[in-house]
Design a protein around this motif. Structure first.
Motif, PDB file in Angstrom:
ATOM      1  N   PRO A 271     -24.711  30.667  69.481  1.00  0.00           N
ATOM      2  CA  PRO A 271     -24.905  29.492  68.634  1.00  0.00           C
ATOM      3  C   PRO A 271     -25.982  29.753  67.592  1.00  0.00           C
ATOM      4  O   PRO A 271     -26.984  30.416  67.873  1.00  0.00           O
ATOM      5  CB  PRO A 271     -25.341  28.408  69.622  1.00  0.00           C
ATOM      6  N   THR A 272     -25.760  29.275  66.388  1.00  0.00           N
ATOM      7  CA  THR A 272     -26.780  29.335  65.338  1.00  0.00           C
ATOM      8  C   THR A 272     -27.049  27.897  64.901  1.00  0.00           C
ATOM      9  O   THR A 272     -26.409  27.385  63.987  1.00  0.00           O
ATOM     10  CB  THR A 272     -26.319  30.200  64.156  1.00  0.00           C
ATOM     11  N   LEU A 273     -27.980  27.264  65.583  1.00  0.00           N
ATOM     12  CA  LEU A 273     -28.300  25.861  65.315  1.00  0.00           C
ATOM     13  C   LEU A 273     -29.457  25.796  64.325  1.00  0.00           C
ATOM     14  O   LEU A 273     -30.547  26.308  64.597  1.00  0.00           O
ATOM     15  CB  LEU A 273     -28.679  25.142  66.609  1.00  0.00           C
ATOM     16  N   PHE A 274     -29.225  25.176  63.190  1.00  0.00           N
ATOM     17  CA  PHE A 274     -30.246  25.034  62.159  1.00  0.00           C
ATOM     18  C   PHE A 274     -30.879  23.648  62.246  1.00  0.00           C
ATOM     19  O   PHE A 274     -30.174  22.646  62.408  1.00  0.00           O
ATOM     20  CB  PHE A 274     -29.638  25.261  60.773  1.00  0.00           C
ATOM     21  N   ALA A 275     -32.206  23.616  62.141  1.00  0.00           N
ATOM     22  CA  ALA A 275     -32.922  22.349  62.279  1.00  0.00           C
ATOM     23  C   ALA A 275     -32.512  21.340  61.205  1.00  0.00           C
ATOM     24  O   ALA A 275     -32.458  20.133  61.462  1.00  0.00           O
ATOM     25  CB  ALA A 275     -34.431  22.587  62.227  1.00  0.00           C
ATOM     26  N   ASP A 276     -32.236  21.850  60.021  1.00  0.00           N
ATOM     27  CA  ASP A 276     -31.808  21.013  58.902  1.00  0.00           C
ATOM     28  C   ASP A 276     -31.259  21.937  57.819  1.00  0.00           C
ATOM     29  O   ASP A 276     -31.193  23.160  58.010  1.00  0.00           O
ATOM     30  CB  ASP A 276     -32.956  20.141  58.364  1.00  0.00           C
ATOM     31  N   PHE A 277     -30.873  21.373  56.679  1.00  0.00           N
ATOM     32  CA  PHE A 277     -30.289  22.215  55.649  1.00  0.00           C
ATOM     33  C   PHE A 277     -31.284  23.237  55.117  1.00  0.00           C
ATOM     34  O   PHE A 277     -30.917  24.383  54.839  1.00  0.00           O
ATOM     35  CB  PHE A 277     -29.757  21.352  54.491  1.00  0.00           C
ATOM     36  N   ASP A 278     -32.541  22.863  54.962  1.00  0.00           N
ATOM     37  CA  ASP A 278     -33.538  23.819  54.456  1.00  0.00           C
ATOM     38  C   ASP A 278     -33.687  25.015  55.387  1.00  0.00           C
ATOM     39  O   ASP A 278     -33.929  26.132  54.926  1.00  0.00           O
ATOM     40  CB  ASP A 278     -34.893  23.129  54.272  1.00  0.00           C
ATOM     41  N   ASP A 279     -33.574  24.794  56.682  1.00  0.00           N
ATOM     42  CA  ASP A 279     -33.676  25.885  57.652  1.00  0.00           C
ATOM     43  C   ASP A 279     -32.578  26.910  57.410  1.00  0.00           C
ATOM     44  O   ASP A 279     -32.786  28.119  57.593  1.00  0.00           O
ATOM     45  CB  ASP A 279     -33.571  25.306  59.068  1.00  0.00           C
ATOM     46  N   LEU A 280     -31.405  26.451  56.984  1.00  0.00           N
ATOM     47  CA  LEU A 280     -30.311  27.365  56.657  1.00  0.00           C
ATOM     48  C   LEU A 280     -30.462  27.943  55.256  1.00  0.00           C
ATOM     49  O   LEU A 280     -30.249  29.133  55.045  1.00  0.00           O
ATOM     50  CB  LEU A 280     -28.981  26.626  56.787  1.00  0.00           C
ATOM     51  N   TRP A 281     -30.851  27.139  54.290  1.00  0.00           N
ATOM     52  CA  TRP A 281     -30.851  27.544  52.889  1.00  0.00           C
ATOM     53  C   TRP A 281     -31.997  28.472  52.535  1.00  0.00           C
ATOM     54  O   TRP A 281     -31.800  29.461  51.804  1.00  0.00           O
ATOM     55  CB  TRP A 281     -30.884  26.306  51.991  1.00  0.00           C
ATOM     56  N   GLN A 282     -33.182  28.212  53.011  1.00  0.00           N
ATOM     57  CA  GLN A 282     -34.353  28.984  52.583  1.00  0.00           C
ATOM     58  C   GLN A 282     -34.200  30.484  52.811  1.00  0.00           C
ATOM     59  O   GLN A 282     -34.592  31.280  51.950  1.00  0.00           O
ATOM     60  CB  GLN A 282     -35.623  28.457  53.269  1.00  0.00           C
ATOM     61  N   PRO A 283     -33.643  30.943  53.935  1.00  0.00           N
ATOM     62  CA  PRO A 283     -33.483  32.392  54.107  1.00  0.00           C
ATOM     63  C   PRO A 283     -32.578  33.048  53.059  1.00  0.00           C
ATOM     64  O   PRO A 283     -32.726  34.241  52.789  1.00  0.00           O
ATOM     65  CB  PRO A 283     -32.878  32.506  55.516  1.00  0.00           C
ATOM     66  N   PHE A 284     -31.668  32.281  52.445  1.00  0.00           N
ATOM     67  CA  PHE A 284     -30.836  32.847  51.389  1.00  0.00           C
ATOM     68  C   PHE A 284     -31.641  33.120  50.116  1.00  0.00           C
ATOM     69  O   PHE A 284     -31.148  33.789  49.207  1.00  0.00           O
ATOM     70  CB  PHE A 284     -29.673  31.905  51.061  1.00  0.00           C
ATOM     71  N   LEU A 285     -32.865  32.638  50.060  1.00  0.00           N
ATOM     72  CA  LEU A 285     -33.717  32.876  48.895  1.00  0.00           C
ATOM     73  C   LEU A 285     -34.594  34.113  49.053  1.00  0.00           C
ATOM     74  O   LEU A 285     -35.371  34.445  48.175  1.00  0.00           O
ATOM     75  CB  LEU A 285     -34.604  31.649  48.640  1.00  0.00           C
ATOM     76  N   GLY A 286     -34.452  34.815  50.189  1.00  0.00           N
ATOM     77  CA  GLY A 286     -35.332  35.944  50.479  1.00  0.00           C
ATOM     78  C   GLY A 286     -34.911  37.265  49.878  1.00  0.00           C
ATOM     79  O   GLY A 286     -35.662  38.242  49.945  1.00  0.00           O
ATOM     80  N   GLY A 287     -33.705  37.358  49.317  1.00  0.00           N
ATOM     81  CA  GLY A 287     -33.278  38.576  48.639  1.00  0.00           C
ATOM     82  C   GLY A 287     -32.857  39.712  49.535  1.00  0.00           C
ATOM     83  O   GLY A 287     -32.620  40.825  49.059  1.00  0.00           O
ATOM     84  N   GLN A 288     -32.713  39.483  50.866  1.00  0.00           N
ATOM     85  CA  GLN A 288     -32.365  40.555  51.790  1.00  0.00           C
ATOM     86  C   GLN A 288     -30.874  40.534  52.095  1.00  0.00           C
ATOM     87  O   GLN A 288     -30.389  39.635  52.783  1.00  0.00           O
ATOM     88  CB  GLN A 288     -33.152  40.398  53.094  1.00  0.00           C
ATOM     89  N   GLY A 289     -30.123  41.500  51.588  1.00  0.00           N
ATOM     90  CA  GLY A 289     -28.716  41.582  51.884  1.00  0.00           C
ATOM     91  C   GLY A 289     -27.840  41.010  50.783  1.00  0.00           C
ATOM     92  O   GLY A 289     -28.327  40.441  49.806  1.00  0.00           O
ATOM     93  N   PRO A 290     -26.519  41.157  50.919  1.00  0.00           N
ATOM     94  CA  PRO A 290     -25.607  40.775  49.839  1.00  0.00           C
ATOM     95  C   PRO A 290     -25.676  39.308  49.440  1.00  0.00           C
ATOM     96  O   PRO A 290     -25.757  38.992  48.247  1.00  0.00           O
ATOM     97  CB  PRO A 290     -24.232  41.127  50.417  1.00  0.00           C
ATOM     98  N   ALA A 291     -25.615  38.379  50.393  1.00  0.00           N
ATOM     99  CA  ALA A 291     -25.611  36.963  50.029  1.00  0.00           C
ATOM    100  C   ALA A 291     -26.940  36.532  49.403  1.00  0.00           C
ATOM    101  O   ALA A 291     -26.959  35.917  48.321  1.00  0.00           O
ATOM    102  CB  ALA A 291     -25.258  36.107  51.239  1.00  0.00           C
ATOM    103  N   PRO A 292     -28.086  36.820  50.015  1.00  0.00           N
ATOM    104  CA  PRO A 292     -29.354  36.485  49.355  1.00  0.00           C
ATOM    105  C   PRO A 292     -29.551  37.226  48.041  1.00  0.00           C
ATOM    106  O   PRO A 292     -30.156  36.683  47.109  1.00  0.00           O
ATOM    107  CB  PRO A 292     -30.408  36.884  50.391  1.00  0.00           C
TER     108      PRO A 292
END
Length: 267
Positions: A201-222
């Protein structure tokens, strides 16, 4: 339209909240799925921040574990979780493992095979450092369907920018599917090849918990996300927000599936 994204894996602090925390859930389940055996010498190829190596140390009573990765920062992070344990971290790559022929009983990798230029060459090098009769195993994310947070990201991105489909891991990395992964291990001459899904399971506390890691630049999606203009990122954020499931308390319940595979080097 985005600029050409960068996809480097260099920051342990960005990697952990993105996929590292979920790999840490998969690692012990992967080890529990592997056939048992006596205490062994292990090599973790592409060990990153140490999710799999640390799980080996915690659950397998290894004789020793060698962690190999091209990133010194990742190796330092892996070492911070292994103080006082039989773990050594060395700079190397999947195509140049700094070890002797036949040095290890078990050679494993987590989430690495999709990101090397030549997976067959990587597997040949993993064979080289495995003793006769030893085990080689790996797991990779199911980018096509089962890694839901990344699947939702690319579906949202493509809805806004059709060219984003060219960067989607599902289309770029055939090893994210079970049969190509099985075929890779069989073509390497390994025997008794077995494959299984591992879901966490990948349970995110809220949308920011999911979205913020995509701003880190690590890997194809970010990396793609970082290449967008501020307005482009804002549009992608809202597109993604609109398609995700949400519970009354604001949490976002998703699943992550990895495909696990192992085989033996014949005696």
């Amino acid at each position: 339209m985005a600029n050409q994204p960068a996809e480097g894996w260099t920051s342990d602090q960005a990697y952990e909240p993105y996929v590292g925390r979920w790999s840490r859930l998969v690692a012990p389940r992967f080890l529990g799925w592997l056939p048992g055996g006596p205490p062994a010498a292990w090599c973790d190829v592409g060990c990153g921040t140490g999710a799999l190596a640390q799980a080996v140390l915690a659950t397998q009573s290894p004789i020793r574990v060698l962690g190999v990765d091209p990133s010194e920062r990742y190796l330092a992070a892996a070492g911070r979780g292994a103080e006082g344990l039989p773990f050594r971290a060395v700079v190397g790559s999947a195509s140049a493992i700094p070890a002797r022929d036949g040095e290890f009983d078990r050679v494993v990798s987590a989430l690495m095979l999709n990101f090397v230029p030549d997976p067959a060459e990587a597997l040949a090098e993993m064979r080289r450092v495995t003793r006769s009769g030893g085990l080689i195993g790996a797991y990779v994310w199911d980018y096509a369907e089962g890694m839901q947070m990344i699947r939702a990201f690319w579906d949202a991105a493509v809805a806004l920018d059709r060219s984003a489909a060219e960067l989607d891991e599902a289309s770029r990395f055939p090893l994210c599917r079970p049969e190509p992964l099985r075929a890779l291990f069989a073509s390497a001459g390994l025997v008794d090849v077995d494959l299984a899904p591992i879901e966490v399971p990948t349970l995110f506390a809220d949308f920011d918990d999911l979205w913020q890691p995509f701003l880190g630049g690590q890997g194809p999606a970010p990396g793609y996300c970082a290449s967008l203009s501020e307005d482009g990122r804002g549009a992608l954020r809202e597109q993604l927000r609109g398609v995700l499931p949400r519970r009354p308390d604001g949490t976002i319940p998703l699943q992550a599936r990895a495909w696990a595979v192992h085989g033996y080097l014949s005696e």
